[in-house]
Design a protein around this motif. Structure first.
Motif, PDB file in Angstrom:
ATOM      1  N   ASP A   5      -7.216   0.059  16.864  1.00 59.27           N
ATOM      2  CA  ASP A   5      -6.355   0.685  17.874  1.00 59.27           C
ATOM      3  C   ASP A   5      -5.243   1.486  17.214  1.00 59.27           C
ATOM      4  N   ASP A   6      -4.657   0.897  16.176  1.00 58.70           N
ATOM      5  CA  ASP A   6      -3.554   1.513  15.450  1.00 58.70           C
ATOM      6  C   ASP A   6      -4.114   2.084  14.144  1.00 58.70           C
ATOM      7  N   SER A   7      -3.244   2.367  13.203  1.00 59.44           N
ATOM      8  CA  SER A   7      -3.731   2.805  11.892  1.00 59.44           C
ATOM      9  C   SER A   7      -4.481   1.647  11.239  1.00 59.44           C
ATOM     10  N   ILE A   8      -5.321   1.974  10.291  1.00 58.29           N
ATOM     11  CA  ILE A   8      -6.084   0.922   9.609  1.00 58.29           C
ATOM     12  C   ILE A   8      -5.138  -0.031   8.879  1.00 58.29           C
ATOM     13  N   GLU A   9      -4.053   0.506   8.311  1.00 59.21           N
ATOM     14  CA  GLU A   9      -3.076  -0.343   7.614  1.00 59.21           C
ATOM     15  C   GLU A   9      -2.409  -1.324   8.575  1.00 59.21           C
ATOM     16  N   GLU A  10      -1.997  -0.819   9.752  1.00 55.89           N
ATOM     17  CA  GLU A  10      -1.346  -1.684  10.736  1.00 55.89           C
ATOM     18  C   GLU A  10      -2.290  -2.782  11.220  1.00 55.89           C
ATOM     19  N   THR A  11      -3.534  -2.416  11.435  1.00 57.83           N
ATOM     20  CA  THR A  11      -4.508  -3.397  11.923  1.00 57.83           C
ATOM     21  C   THR A  11      -4.800  -4.444  10.863  1.00 57.83           C
ATOM     22  N   VAL A  12      -4.921  -4.027   9.599  1.00 60.35           N
ATOM     23  CA  VAL A  12      -5.115  -4.992   8.509  1.00 60.35           C
ATOM     24  C   VAL A  12      -3.950  -5.982   8.502  1.00 60.35           C
ATOM     25  N   GLU A  13      -2.738  -5.487   8.604  1.00 60.72           N
ATOM     26  CA  GLU A  13      -1.566  -6.373   8.588  1.00 60.72           C
ATOM     27  C   GLU A  13      -1.559  -7.306   9.795  1.00 60.72           C
ATOM     28  N   GLN A  14      -1.921  -6.794  10.986  1.00 61.33           N
ATOM     29  CA  GLN A  14      -1.977  -7.638  12.177  1.00 61.33           C
ATOM     30  C   GLN A  14      -3.001  -8.759  11.999  1.00 61.33           C
ATOM     31  N   LEU A  15      -4.157  -8.412  11.446  1.00 57.54           N
ATOM     32  CA  LEU A  15      -5.198  -9.417  11.246  1.00 57.54           C
ATOM     33  C   LEU A  15      -4.802 -10.409  10.157  1.00 57.54           C
ATOM     34  N   ARG A  16      -4.180  -9.928   9.093  1.00 56.24           N
ATOM     35  CA  ARG A  16      -3.704 -10.843   8.041  1.00 56.24           C
ATOM     36  C   ARG A  16      -2.710 -11.852   8.616  1.00 56.24           C
ATOM     37  N   SER A  17      -1.857 -11.397   9.547  1.00 56.91           N
ATOM     38  CA  SER A  17      -0.872 -12.304  10.145  1.00 56.91           C
ATOM     39  C   SER A  17      -1.547 -13.390  10.978  1.00 56.91           C
ATOM     40  N   LYS A  18      -2.806 -13.178  11.319  1.00 53.56           N
ATOM     41  CA  LYS A  18      -3.579 -14.164  12.078  1.00 53.56           C
ATOM     42  C   LYS A  18      -4.515 -14.965  11.177  1.00 53.56           C
ATOM     43  N   GLY A  19      -4.337 -14.812   9.858  1.00 49.24           N
ATOM     44  CA  GLY A  19      -5.112 -15.617   8.916  1.00 49.24           C
ATOM     45  C   GLY A  19      -6.381 -14.972   8.390  1.00 49.24           C
ATOM     46  N   VAL A  20      -6.658 -13.731   8.763  1.00 48.23           N
ATOM     47  CA  VAL A  20      -7.854 -13.056   8.271  1.00 48.23           C
ATOM     48  C   VAL A  20      -7.616 -12.611   6.832  1.00 48.23           C
ATOM     49  N   HIS A  55     -12.954   7.106   1.149  1.00 49.96           N
ATOM     50  CA  HIS A  55     -14.199   7.837   0.899  1.00 49.96           C
ATOM     51  C   HIS A  55     -14.094   9.210   1.555  1.00 49.96           C
ATOM     52  N   ASP A  56     -14.978  10.113   1.201  1.00 51.54           N
ATOM     53  CA  ASP A  56     -15.016  11.417   1.862  1.00 51.54           C
ATOM     54  C   ASP A  56     -15.268  11.265   3.358  1.00 51.54           C
ATOM     55  N   TRP A  57     -16.029  10.247   3.750  1.00 47.53           N
ATOM     56  CA  TRP A  57     -16.427  10.045   5.137  1.00 47.53           C
ATOM     57  C   TRP A  57     -15.469   9.148   5.920  1.00 47.53           C
ATOM     58  N   GLY A  58     -14.393   8.638   5.275  1.00 44.63           N
ATOM     59  CA  GLY A  58     -13.418   7.828   5.984  1.00 44.63           C
ATOM     60  C   GLY A  58     -12.868   6.698   5.134  1.00 44.63           C
ATOM     61  N   ARG A  59     -12.172   5.789   5.787  1.00 41.63           N
ATOM     62  CA  ARG A  59     -11.540   4.661   5.109  1.00 41.63           C
ATOM     63  C   ARG A  59     -12.103   3.363   5.673  1.00 41.63           C
ATOM     64  N   VAL A  60     -12.231   2.356   4.807  1.00 39.53           N
ATOM     65  CA  VAL A  60     -12.861   1.098   5.199  1.00 39.53           C
ATOM     66  C   VAL A  60     -12.058  -0.081   4.661  1.00 39.53           C
ATOM     67  N   ALA A  61     -11.926  -1.107   5.496  1.00 39.91           N
ATOM     68  CA  ALA A  61     -11.354  -2.385   5.079  1.00 39.91           C
ATOM     69  C   ALA A  61     -12.355  -3.470   5.457  1.00 39.91           C
ATOM     70  N   THR A  62     -12.821  -4.243   4.478  1.00 39.76           N
ATOM     71  CA  THR A  62     -13.837  -5.258   4.728  1.00 39.76           C
ATOM     72  C   THR A  62     -13.207  -6.643   4.885  1.00 39.76           C
ATOM     73  N   PHE A  63     -13.814  -7.444   5.750  1.00 40.71           N
ATOM     74  CA  PHE A  63     -13.393  -8.826   5.955  1.00 40.71           C
ATOM     75  C   PHE A  63     -14.554  -9.593   6.563  1.00 40.71           C
TER      76      PHE A  63
END
Length: 118
Positions: free
Chosen positions: A70-85, A94-102
């Motif tokens: 919903d938000d930037s990928i950085e903001e979402t990563v931080e929101q999920l980390r705050s929930k223990g992810v 990448h040329d085709w976009g940005r990815v965060a794996t979990f």
């Protein structure tokens, strides 16, 4: 936090071989081809064919669900980390976009995807 599904992708060792199988064996139309990435249309659901991230989950086999944040990928990563992810690697660019794996609670591979800017 999560806007919706970005795509479902299947890890492949050889993109050309996989495209041939999905297109010519299964009869699914290839709707996008960009270097090591390809997408086929499976009755309105796009399936991506691509290798796994070089860092991150490092698991073998199986499809990966990829979500648009919903938000930037950085903001979402931080929101999920705050929930223990846990994110085993940094956001990859990448040329085709940005990815965060979990992983989900059951060990299934998930990703956040943000398309390229501009």
């Amino acid at each position: 936090m999560i806007k919706g599904m970005a795509n479902v992708w299947v890890p492949v060792q050889d993109t050309d071989r996989a495209v041939n199988f999905y297109e010519n064996t299964l009869g699914l139309p290839v709707v996008k081809r960009d270097g090591p990435w390809a997408e086929v249309d499976a009755n309105g659901i796009r399936i991506g064919l691509n290798g796994r991230e070089p860092q991150g989950t490092q698991a073998g086999g199986g499809p990966v669900l990829t979500f648009q944040p919903d938000d930037s990928i950085e903001e979402t990563v931080e929101q999920l980390r705050s929930k223990g992810v846990e994110f085993p690697a940094e956001i990859s660019d990448h040329d085709w976009g940005r990815v965060a794996t979990f992983k989900d609670s059951e060990g299934n591979d998930l990703q956040l995807y943000a398309p390229p800017q501009g």
